[in-house]
Scaffold this motif. Structure first.
Motif, PDB file in Angstrom:
ATOM      1  N   ARG A  44      69.990   0.246  22.325  1.00  0.00           N
ATOM      2  CA  ARG A  44      68.580   0.246  22.703  1.00  0.00           C
ATOM      3  C   ARG A  44      68.427   0.981  24.011  1.00  0.00           C
ATOM      4  NH1 ARG A  44      66.008  -5.542  22.511  1.00  0.00           N
ATOM      5  NH2 ARG A  44      64.238  -4.545  23.461  1.00  0.00           N
ATOM      6  N   PRO A  45      67.457   1.877  24.099  1.00  0.00           N
ATOM      7  CA  PRO A  45      67.275   2.575  25.373  1.00  0.00           C
ATOM      8  C   PRO A  45      66.710   1.622  26.420  1.00  0.00           C
ATOM      9  CG  PRO A  45      65.612   3.264  23.789  1.00  0.00           C
ATOM     10  CD  PRO A  45      66.553   2.360  23.065  1.00  0.00           C
ATOM     11  N   ASN A  46      67.239   1.742  27.608  1.00  0.00           N
ATOM     12  CA  ASN A  46      66.696   0.941  28.687  1.00  0.00           C
ATOM     13  C   ASN A  46      65.487   1.665  29.264  1.00  0.00           C
ATOM     14  OD1 ASN A  46      67.781   2.984  30.202  1.00  0.00           O
ATOM     15  ND2 ASN A  46      69.453   1.786  31.029  1.00  0.00           N
ATOM     16  N   PRO A  47      64.716   1.030  30.120  1.00  0.00           N
ATOM     17  CA  PRO A  47      63.490   1.663  30.636  1.00  0.00           C
ATOM     18  C   PRO A  47      63.751   2.960  31.399  1.00  0.00           C
ATOM     19  CG  PRO A  47      63.476  -0.680  31.122  1.00  0.00           C
ATOM     20  CD  PRO A  47      64.814  -0.368  30.545  1.00  0.00           C
ATOM     21  N   VAL A  48      64.881   3.049  32.082  1.00  0.00           N
ATOM     22  CA  VAL A  48      65.171   4.272  32.842  1.00  0.00           C
ATOM     23  C   VAL A  48      65.388   5.438  31.890  1.00  0.00           C
ATOM     24  CG1 VAL A  48      66.811   5.345  34.419  1.00  0.00           C
ATOM     25  CG2 VAL A  48      66.126   2.986  34.773  1.00  0.00           C
ATOM     26  N   ALA A  50      64.297   5.712  28.872  1.00  0.00           N
ATOM     27  CA  ALA A  50      63.029   6.001  28.202  1.00  0.00           C
ATOM     28  C   ALA A  50      62.113   6.835  29.094  1.00  0.00           C
ATOM     29  CB  ALA A  50      62.339   4.707  27.803  1.00  0.00           C
ATOM     30  N   MET A  51      62.095   6.526  30.383  1.00  0.00           N
ATOM     31  CA  MET A  51      61.269   7.307  31.319  1.00  0.00           C
ATOM     32  C   MET A  51      61.790   8.740  31.449  1.00  0.00           C
ATOM     33  SD  MET A  51      58.770   5.480  32.553  1.00  0.00           S
ATOM     34  CE  MET A  51      58.370   6.077  34.169  1.00  0.00           C
ATOM     35  N   ILE A  52      63.105   8.902  31.478  1.00  0.00           N
ATOM     36  CA  ILE A  52      63.680  10.237  31.559  1.00  0.00           C
ATOM     37  C   ILE A  52      63.315  11.042  30.315  1.00  0.00           C
ATOM     38  CG2 ILE A  52      65.860  11.513  31.540  1.00  0.00           C
ATOM     39  CD1 ILE A  52      66.996   9.261  33.321  1.00  0.00           C
ATOM     40  N   MET A  53      63.402  10.410  29.164  1.00  0.00           N
ATOM     41  CA  MET A  53      63.063  11.109  27.925  1.00  0.00           C
ATOM     42  C   MET A  53      61.578  11.460  27.872  1.00  0.00           C
ATOM     43  SD  MET A  53      64.940  12.160  25.598  1.00  0.00           S
ATOM     44  CE  MET A  53      64.278  13.389  24.536  1.00  0.00           C
ATOM     45  N   MET A  54      60.718  10.553  28.354  1.00  0.00           N
ATOM     46  CA  MET A  54      59.281  10.854  28.382  1.00  0.00           C
ATOM     47  C   MET A  54      58.964  12.004  29.337  1.00  0.00           C
ATOM     48  SD  MET A  54      57.206   7.273  27.891  1.00  0.00           S
ATOM     49  CE  MET A  54      57.579   6.659  29.495  1.00  0.00           C
ATOM     50  N   ALA A  55      59.678  12.090  30.450  1.00  0.00           N
ATOM     51  CA  ALA A  55      59.463  13.195  31.388  1.00  0.00           C
ATOM     52  C   ALA A  55      59.883  14.520  30.751  1.00  0.00           C
ATOM     53  CB  ALA A  55      60.248  12.949  32.672  1.00  0.00           C
ATOM     54  N   GLY A  56      60.977  14.517  30.013  1.00  0.00           N
ATOM     55  CA  GLY A  56      61.402  15.731  29.317  1.00  0.00           C
ATOM     56  C   GLY A  56      60.409  16.167  28.263  1.00  0.00           C
ATOM     57  N   TRP A  57      59.898  15.204  27.503  1.00  0.00           N
ATOM     58  CA  TRP A  57      58.870  15.521  26.507  1.00  0.00           C
ATOM     59  C   TRP A  57      57.604  16.038  27.169  1.00  0.00           C
ATOM     60  CZ3 TRP A  57      59.053  16.594  21.657  1.00  0.00           C
ATOM     61  CH2 TRP A  57      60.035  16.046  20.833  1.00  0.00           C
ATOM     62  N   ALA A  58      57.213  15.431  28.289  1.00  0.00           N
ATOM     63  CA  ALA A  58      55.994  15.862  28.985  1.00  0.00           C
ATOM     64  C   ALA A  58      56.141  17.287  29.502  1.00  0.00           C
ATOM     65  CB  ALA A  58      55.680  14.907  30.128  1.00  0.00           C
ATOM     66  N   MET A 129      73.106   9.414  28.911  1.00  0.00           N
ATOM     67  CA  MET A 129      74.061   8.939  29.893  1.00  0.00           C
ATOM     68  C   MET A 129      73.620   7.651  30.587  1.00  0.00           C
ATOM     69  SD  MET A 129      75.764  12.257  31.700  1.00  0.00           S
ATOM     70  CE  MET A 129      74.284  13.100  32.158  1.00  0.00           C
ATOM     71  N   THR A 130      72.305   7.409  30.681  1.00  0.00           N
ATOM     72  CA  THR A 130      71.834   6.200  31.352  1.00  0.00           C
ATOM     73  C   THR A 130      71.673   5.015  30.397  1.00  0.00           C
ATOM     74  OG1 THR A 130      69.529   6.914  31.076  1.00  0.00           O
ATOM     75  CG2 THR A 130      70.633   7.458  33.161  1.00  0.00           C
TER      76      THR A 130
END
Length: 132
Positions: A44-48, A50-58, A129-130
């Motif tokens: 399961r992705p942790n919040p960190v 998930a935030m990194i992935m959302m920044a990449g998508w953005a 990695m996170t």
């Protein structure tokens, strides 16, 4: 003799359906070996991450939207168009002159596409990695 993966049949009608898979030799009912099918491990992705992935998508979305607006000859005097193009230009600054073309729009498309791919791949790697 080839092995075939199939479900074990219940011995009585009151027995619950089996949860394990068994290996059977074709043509014979003997020689069954208890084996579980390989399970895929999911984390399961942790919040960190998930935030990194959302920044990449953005970042990739802003660059794609900027290319779409440039391709459609959007009015650069519009506040929203100007904001998207300024943000896309800032994100693509490290990739400004990677490929040079005589047509400025073609150069923008190539360099901004490269920037979007790099940001997405970096976000994907950092997110992976996170997770651990």
């Amino acid at each position: 003799m080839a092995l075939q993966l199939r479900r074990r049949r219940p011995t009585t009608t009151q027995e619950a359906p089996p949860r394990r898979w068994t290996w059977h030799r074709r043509g014979t009912g003997t020689g069954a070996v208890e084996r579980k099918p390989p399970r895929r491990r999911r984390t399961r992705p942790n919040p960190v991450s998930a935030m990194i992935m959302m920044a990449g998508w953005a970042a990739a979305a802003v660059l794609a939207l900027g290319m779409l607006l440039t391709w459609g000859d959007a009015n650069p005097a519009n506040v929203l168009v100007d904001a998207v193009l300024d943000t896309g230009g800032w994100l693509a600054t490290p990739f400004h002159d990677v490929f040079t073309r005589t047509d400025p729009q073609e150069q923008l498309y190539i360099n901004w596409t490269l920037a979007g791919v790099v940001y997405y791949v970096l976000a994907r790697a950092l997110s992976w990695m996170t997770r651990f």
